[in-house]
Every structure is written in C-alpha cells, then in structure tokens.
Design an enzyme around this catalytic site. Structure first.
Site, PDB file in Angstrom:
ATOM      1  N   GLU A  70       0.818  -1.223   0.000  1.00 39.05           N
ATOM      2  CA  GLU A  70       0.000   0.000   0.000  1.00 39.05           C
ATOM      3  C   GLU A  70       0.846   1.265   0.000  1.00 39.05           C
ATOM      4  OE1 GLU A  70      -0.514  -2.569   1.986  1.00 39.05           O
ATOM      5  OE2 GLU A  70      -2.602  -3.219   1.822  1.00 39.05           O
ATOM      6  N   PHE A 132     -11.165  -6.862  14.563  1.00 38.56           N
ATOM      7  CA  PHE A 132     -10.116  -7.354  13.680  1.00 38.56           C
ATOM      8  C   PHE A 132      -9.812  -6.306  12.599  1.00 38.56           C
ATOM      9  CE2 PHE A 132      -8.842  -9.748   9.799  1.00 38.56           C
ATOM     10  CZ  PHE A 132      -7.589 -10.119  10.256  1.00 38.56           C
ATOM     11  N   GLN A 133      -8.557  -5.975  12.474  1.00 37.40           N
ATOM     12  CA  GLN A 133      -8.076  -4.987  11.503  1.00 37.40           C
ATOM     13  C   GLN A 133      -8.719  -3.613  11.675  1.00 37.40           C
ATOM     14  OE1 GLN A 133      -8.111  -6.889   7.571  1.00 37.40           O
ATOM     15  NE2 GLN A 133      -6.019  -7.544   7.993  1.00 37.40           N
ATOM     16  N   LYS A 182     -17.532  -0.855   6.461  1.00 44.09           N
ATOM     17  CA  LYS A 182     -18.044  -1.839   5.508  1.00 44.09           C
ATOM     18  C   LYS A 182     -19.573  -1.819   5.411  1.00 44.09           C
ATOM     19  CE  LYS A 182     -17.017  -6.582   4.091  1.00 44.09           C
ATOM     20  NZ  LYS A 182     -16.226  -7.787   4.421  1.00 44.09           N
ATOM     21  N   MET A 492      23.994   9.133   1.871  1.00 43.23           N
ATOM     22  CA  MET A 492      23.797  10.459   2.447  1.00 43.23           C
ATOM     23  C   MET A 492      24.115  10.449   3.940  1.00 43.23           C
ATOM     24  SD  MET A 492      23.228  13.488   1.768  1.00 43.23           S
ATOM     25  CE  MET A 492      22.221  14.013   0.387  1.00 43.23           C
TER      26      MET A 492
END
Ligand SMILES: Cc1ncc(C[n+]2csc(CCOP(=O)(O)OP(=O)(O)O)c2C)c(N)n1
Ligand SMILES: [Mg+2]
Lengths: 585, 195
Positions: A70, A132-133, A182, A492
């Site tokens: 993502e 969940f999630q 949802k 760097m």
C-alpha cells in the site's frame, strides 16, 4: 488544463455518453463519485473491509492497478497527481492496509500533492471495539491530510468522496482521506453523489489585493539586486508560463526551490537553478545577496533557507502564496500577496512600473555562474562517478522526460546534473524525504504520461525499500528505466557521518547487497550492470530501447559526496565546495 | 568543486531573528509573549475538538485553556482558546486554525472582551458559616453541603477565581474543577458579522 510537457489525446470513446446505471449501494456511490470526478486510475490493494468498494469497481471503466504494497499505492497516486495535476487515487483496506498508506499520505501532505485515499473500515457497530483490523484511520491521518472524513451513512458516502476529491484539488493541493466502514459501503442507497464541491468553509483565494500588488511591484522595480524564487506552487498553479513571461520581460534572475524544479528552464540565461542545502553555488550566492525577492509558492522550508538569521538578510520579501498560513510562517513577508500564483503573476506583470535597473546584478550572477560551476572530476582509472551517469542520460533524452527519485545522494545528483526545462518532469519526495518513493512513483508517473519517457534514479538503500513494485511495473508492462546509483551504502548518512561524526560509520554501509540486475530479471524486468565509463551510453541506450521496465545497477564511486553543501541550519552564502570547507564553517 | 572558499565571498550586512524578521544586526530583539483570546466558530460534528487540540499540540502553540460549547445554531459550536505566544505565534495560530476544514471563522477578541470562568471548589464542612462568608466576598454560592463538605460555585475573571481559590485554602480544599475561559467581544461585534 495543466502545463504538462505533452498531454495525451483523450480517448474518444463515447463512454461518457452511455447511460449510467443508478447506484444501489454506498460502494457504488463511492465509485460513481470517482467517475464523476474524472478518475482514470486507482492504485490499491484489496482486503476485507474494502471489498464492497472493489466489488463496485468491477463494473466501472476506471482502471485499477494492484500494487505490491500500500505504500506504493499512495506514492504512485502521489506521482500521478504531480504529473497530471489532478488528484491521484489510492485504495487500501482497514488496519494494516490503511497504516501502510500513511507514509505516502504524509509525503503528499508535505509536498502539497493532490491525492485522495479511500480506506476500508470495520463495520460501524464494531468501531471502537478493537475489532479485527481496526485502526483509528481518521485519527492517524487527520494531522497529515487537508481533511479526513469518516463516512457515517450510505446515503452521504458518495458526497463525502466528491467533497474529498474536490478538496484535494482546490487551493493549495494536498491529500484527503475518506474512511469507509463496511456496512456503509455495503448498505443500500439510491442517492447519487453530488458534484465535487469544496466544503463551504473552505475559501480559495484567486487574485491578490490590488493595492498590495501595486506596492510589491514598485518595490521590485526599484530593486538593485532582484531575484525570483519559484517554488513548487508555481508548478501546482500551472503558472510556469506566466513565470517565464514575467522573468523574461523584466529580466529578473530566477532561482527555484527543489519542488520548483522545472518551473523555469535551467538552460535559460536567467536561470540560476535551485538553492538550498545542495543547491548551486550561484543560486545560494544570489539568494543570500539579493535586496528584493519575489518568492512564489514556497513555504521557506529549512533545507532551502538554512539558518533563517542569514537567509536573504538584506532582502524585502514579496511572498505570493495561496495559503495565508504560509505568509510570515518561517520568513517575514514585507509584501504578502495571497492568491493563485498564475493570477498574481499576471497582476504583477501589469503592475510593474518598469523593469528593475539591474544590469550590474545580472552580470554578478553570471560571474558567480563561472566562479562556481557545477563540475566534477572523473579520473578514468577510478570508479564511475554518479554525476556522469546522470548527465549522460540527460543528454540522451527528450526535454519532456520525467525523472523520479528515491531519497539520498542519488536524488541530489539527479536534481543537480539533469537539465530540467519543463514543469511536471521532476517527481521527487522533498518535504518528507521518503526513501522508497522512486519505484512506485515511476509507476504512477508512467501511467499518468504514457507518451513521455520515465527514468527513475534510485539509491541502493531506497530501491530495496520498495523493490517489490517492480512486479507491478512488469505486470503492467510499463516502459520505465530504473538506474540504481549503487554506492553500497546509505550514502547520504555516510556523508554526514564523515562530515559531522568523525567518520564513525554506524549502520550506513551494507556488508552485502543483492545484484540488482539479477533481481530485476527475477521479477521479469531487464537487468544491466555498469562498472566503468566504457559502456555507459551504450547501456543506457539498451535499457531505454527495451520496451518494458529495466534496471541498470550502476556501481558508482562509494566515496563520492554531494557538493555544494550548506550544513543544516547554516548560512547559504557559506556553502562548502569540498570536505575541507565544512571544517571552516 | 572550484570557486572561492566561504571566507572569500561577498557577504550581506543584514540579519534576521528566529522569526524570520529582518532586524538591526547589532541589537538583540525578542518578541515578548502575550496572552490572546481566540474565538472560533466550528462545525458541530464529531472529531472537531480533537482536530483543534491536535493542531495546537503539534504546532507547539502554548495553550492555556480551551473551552467548547453549543451556540444558538445547532450546527455550529464555539471554541474559546487562550494562548500565550509572541505576536507571530498568535498570527500563525489564527491562520492555522482557520485552515482546518470544520472551522467556520476565527477571531482574536480584543483586550476588553468579556471573559468568564467557572470554578467549583469543595472544602471541608467544618466551618460552613465562614465558608459562606468567603463565598459571598467573591459573589459565589454554596451549591452543595453535607456534614463533611461544602461545594462552592464561583464565576468571574481568571484573576478573581485565582484569588477566591487562594482564600478557600484556609478551609482545607478537597477538590477543585475549573472550566477555562468563555469569552465574547463587548459591543455589537460578533464572529459572523464585523461591525
Ligand atoms: C524511509 C526513510 N528512512 C530513513 C531515511 C534517512 N536517510 C536519508 S538519506 C538516506 C540514505 C539513502 O540511501 P540510498 O537510497 O542508498 O541513497 P544514497 O544516499 O546512497 O544515494 C537515509 C537512510 C529516509 N530519508 N527515509
Ligand atoms: Mg546508496
């Protein structure tokens, strides 16, 4: 219409005329809102909570690019937004999907890139239960977006998306997010989304106050040592041509910020290229010694200003910005002009009583150009210099070629040694400085501009952070050339350790790194290696000729450092040209 | 890279202070912090309070109190925010606040605005008459009493409440709650209409 170097022809399918089916669910309303806003591409990853939205996408003409991570989705959307000028769109599921988007959203926020993120969320009745999630996506993203919306109702979810889309695009662009429980997307509704309109509390200034413009124009025309500082806002406002007209008419030297690269052609006599930590010596001399600065669409970031005590200390500042909060935030504006960069440049153009009398100053600027040329040494018997690779590539490609980068030394060389002449051809992570930006950004850029060549200069460290994106470039058959300027180090950091930590190289050198050419081949891309000066041009040509993604693993001099350099918080006028100068500061 | 070394270069004469304002190169300048009362109309919807307070904390604005409550219009709420900042910080705070999408308008209330705080002070119930006498001095009143405690309500300016709280200390203060300031401009000016 955005000022892209070349704009692809519209597909003349009668798509828009076909009767649209009425929406029946919240998810369909979400997709309809995106369609109405003109979305071509969505970058995303599937997952439980966002499934209803994907299901509605099944019936849409919008193209979906499945990303490997993502973070890549938000960076690809960001680059898409930079190149097209319209919001890039990314999707993720709840929880880890949403948190993976966060880096890209923060990046877009720092660089004012238009992005809209749609995230799945657990059903409303579970919100707050640590389901969940479940994560508090709105809470996490509120500080790094223009606004994050929690969609509460199937009837209004389409409006939420329309508004978020409009807001991402309006005024000072930036990211917005809509969190989609949802049950809201799955829920029934017949309500079509409204037109993309910004919220009524959001004002977008256009023209600046005339009297203020007049005063500013007078100050500028009276200056002895005028400069224009052109920021990313000039590109965002499609004001590059207005800027060019203005600068040429009144013969005022132009410095850009890093995000402003491409707003003014670097091959023009008036161009001093870009200023700041690793900017050119001549830009930093001019920005330090100017007595009147017309700064447009810049937020005076600390990598640009160095220490504010020594930033343009003799200058009257005329600050043009569409965001009033940027005025006098870091640098006090003697002449604040709040408005759209293109409009205000037109106003200023008309208001200028005369051109400043600045022959001597222009000569001085030219003198600095010859005193501090951007050169490097390249002994044949020593390892390949990265600057040479960038310069050679630049010489071989057309002006509208898009350059993407990771973050580190390679990014600086890509900005210093490539010659930029067109807006929206420099696609990089500035404010957030996100390693890993390059691989997915090139994907977004290529899809945004299929007719333009896309090159990504990456570092070995940055490349490893998002290398999984190669699978997407291969699947989508994107003709991108990745050049890994491989110094087997997070260079760097190594440079700072050598400069400021007595050479104590803690966690900056890789004891072992993969063979990137082989890695590329494993993904199904073409892989090349460069070890010496011999075949640089030939290899670049071969990689460019290959119709698909290719990776050049360029083994460069691991000891090479980026100069000029203004140490963090330092005085721009005292930039170091070599290691020894750092000790004198 | 070629070119003159840092100490061989042309140098400007000026200087800026930490707020980016040009100053006399010789003189030390500091902007003293002052107190400002910001009043904001905001959309009355979930999350607004956290959005505003998060803004103040992440931008390091020094905030003394923040109160929020409904207005006559049920879609908007009003926030009163007391901050203590140098002038440029106050200016930034106003602009950043105005930038938040749910914020309808922001104004700094002028010096003589009407400001009120409310405090509830719970003290020992041993000397109820003395407690009432002190409460009277500050126009307060006992709102609850039991054998062991008396709770007094006081409203007024911050200074008045500070003084009252100080005075109540003689009665063994058990608990205090204060609201922070609510404020309105004097005269006909309102946030919606500038007069
Ligand atoms: C995500 C992230 N982590 C850490 C850093 C800190 N950082 C800045 S530049 C840099 C080195 C990058 O290494 P590489 O991509 O190989 O580029 P190089 O400097 O070697 O060209 C690091 C670690 C960062 N900018 N971003
Ligand atoms: Mg490296």
């Amino acid at each position: 219409m955005s000022e892209r170097a070349s704009v692809p022809k519209e597909d003349e399918d009668a798509e828009s005329e076909t009767e649209q089916e009425p929406v029946t669910t919240g998810a369909q309303s979400v997709i309809r809102a995106l369609e109405n806003a003109g979305t071509d591409y969505v970058f995303g990853v599937q997952g439980g909570a966002i499934m209803p939205v994907y299901d509605a996408l099944y019936d849409s003409d919008i193209n979906h690019v499945t990303m490997a991570h993502e973070q890549g989705a938000s960076h690809a959307a960001d680059a898409y937004g930079i190149v097209t000028g319209d919001p890039g769109v990314c999707f993720a599921t709840s929880g880890p999907g949403a948190t993976n988007l966060v880096t890209g959203i923060a990046d877009a926020n720092m660089d004012s890139d238009p992005v809209i993120a749609l995230t799945g969320q657990v059903p409303t009745e579970f919100v707050g239960n640590d389901a969940f999630q479940e994560t508090d996506t709105v809470g996490i993203t509120q500080p790094i977006t223009k606004e994050s919306y929690f969609a509460a109702d199937s009837d209004t979810v389409g409006d939420n998306v329309s508004e978020a889309f409009a807001l991402a695009d309006a005024g000072r662009q930036g990211p917005t997010l809509v969190d989609l429980p949802k049950d809201v997307t799955q829920g029934e509704t017949e309500v079509e989304p409204g037109k993309p309109e910004t919220p009524d509390t959001y004002d977008v200034p256009e023209e600046a106050d005339d009297a203020n413009v007049q005063e500013a124009a007078e100050a500028l025309s009276e200056a002895d040592r005028p400069v224009i500082l052109s920021g990313g806002g000039v590109i965002k406002a499609n004001a590059s041509s207005a800027l060019r007209e203005f600068a040429k008419e009144y013969e005022i030297p132009v410095i850009t910020t890093m995000p402003g690269i491409g707003s003014f052609p670097e091959d023009h006599e008036l161009s001093l290229e870009w200023a700041g930590m690793h900017g050119t010596g001549y830009a930093n001399m001019a920005i330090t010694n100017t007595d009147c600065m017309l700064a447009i669409g810049t937020r005076f970031d600390d990598r640009l200003t160095g220490g504010v005590d020594s930033f343009a200390p003799d200058a009257d500042i005329i600050h043009v910005d569409i965001d009033p909060a940027e005025i006098s935030k870091n640098i006090y504006a003697d002449y604040p002009l709040i408005g759209d960069a293109r409009e205000v440049l037109r106003q200023l153009f008309d208001a200028m009583p005369r051109a400043p009398d600045a022959d001597e100053w222009r000569e001085q600027c030219q003198e600095w150009k010859s005193e501090y040329p951007m050169t490097y040494e390249m002994p044949e018997d020593e390892p390949l210099k990265p600057q040479y690779v960038v310069e050679t590539f630049s010489d071989l490609t057309p002006d509208d070629t898009i350059v993407c980068t990771g973050v580190g030394q390679h990014q600086m060389w890509a900005s210093q040694f490539w010659e930029y002449t067109e807006p929206r051809t420099w696609v990089s992570s500035h404010g957030l400085g996100t390693m890993g930006y390059g691989v997915p950004a090139a994907i977004g850029a290529k899809l945004a501009a299929p007719d333009q060549e896309v090159v990504c200069f990456d570092g070995d460290g940055s490349f490893l952070m998002t290398v999984q994106g190669l699978s997407v470039a291969v699947r989508e058959q994107l003709d991108i050339t990745y050049v890994v300027l491989n110094n087997e180090a997070v260079g760097m950091v190594r440079q700072w350790q050598d400069g400021f930590y007595e050479g104590r190289r803690m966690a900056s050198e890789y004891p072992w790194i993969p063979q990137f050419d082989k890695l590329a081949e494993a993904f199904g891309a073409r892989g090349f290696t460069l070890e010496s000066y011999e075949n640089v041009e030939e290899t670049i040509q071969e990689a460019r000729d290959y119709d698909g993604p290719s990776v050049i693993d360029a083994h460069i001099d691991p000891g090479e450092n980026v100069f000029p350099m203004v140490p963090s918080g330092g005085d721009n006028g005292l930039f170091a040209l070599e290691e020894d100068h750092l000790d004198q500061l | 890279m070629p070119g003159p070394a840092p100490d061989e270069r042309m140098r400007p004469k000026g200087r800026r202070n930490t707020q980016g304002i040009r100053v006399d190169p010789e003189a030390e300048v500091t902007h003293e912090p002052r107190q400002a009362v910001l009043s904001a109309l905001v959309k009355h919807r979930p999350g607004v309070l956290s959005e505003v307070s998060a803004l103040f904390s992440r931008r390091q604005f020094n905030i003394e109190s923040l109160t929020v409550g409904p207005t006559v219009d049920e879609d908007t709420a009003r926030m009163t925010i007391l901050i203590e900042e140098p002038e440029p910080g106050i200016d930034q705070a106003k602009k950043q606040l105005r930038k938040l999408v749910p914020v309808v308008s922001v104004r700094e209330l002028e010096g003589e605005s009407v400001r009120r705080e409310l405090a509830l002070v719970k003290v020992s119930g041993e000397k109820p008459d003395d407690v009432n006498a002190v409460a009277d001095m500050y126009d307060g009143q006992a709102v609850d009493a039991s054998t062991d405690s008396v709770t007094v309500e006081i409203t007024g300016s911050k200074q008045k409440i500070d003084a009252a709280v100080e005075a109540f200390k003689q009665f063994d203060v058990q608990e205090i709650v204060r609201t922070g300031a609510a404020a309105l401009e004097r005269g006909p000016k309102t946030l919606e209409k500038d007069v």
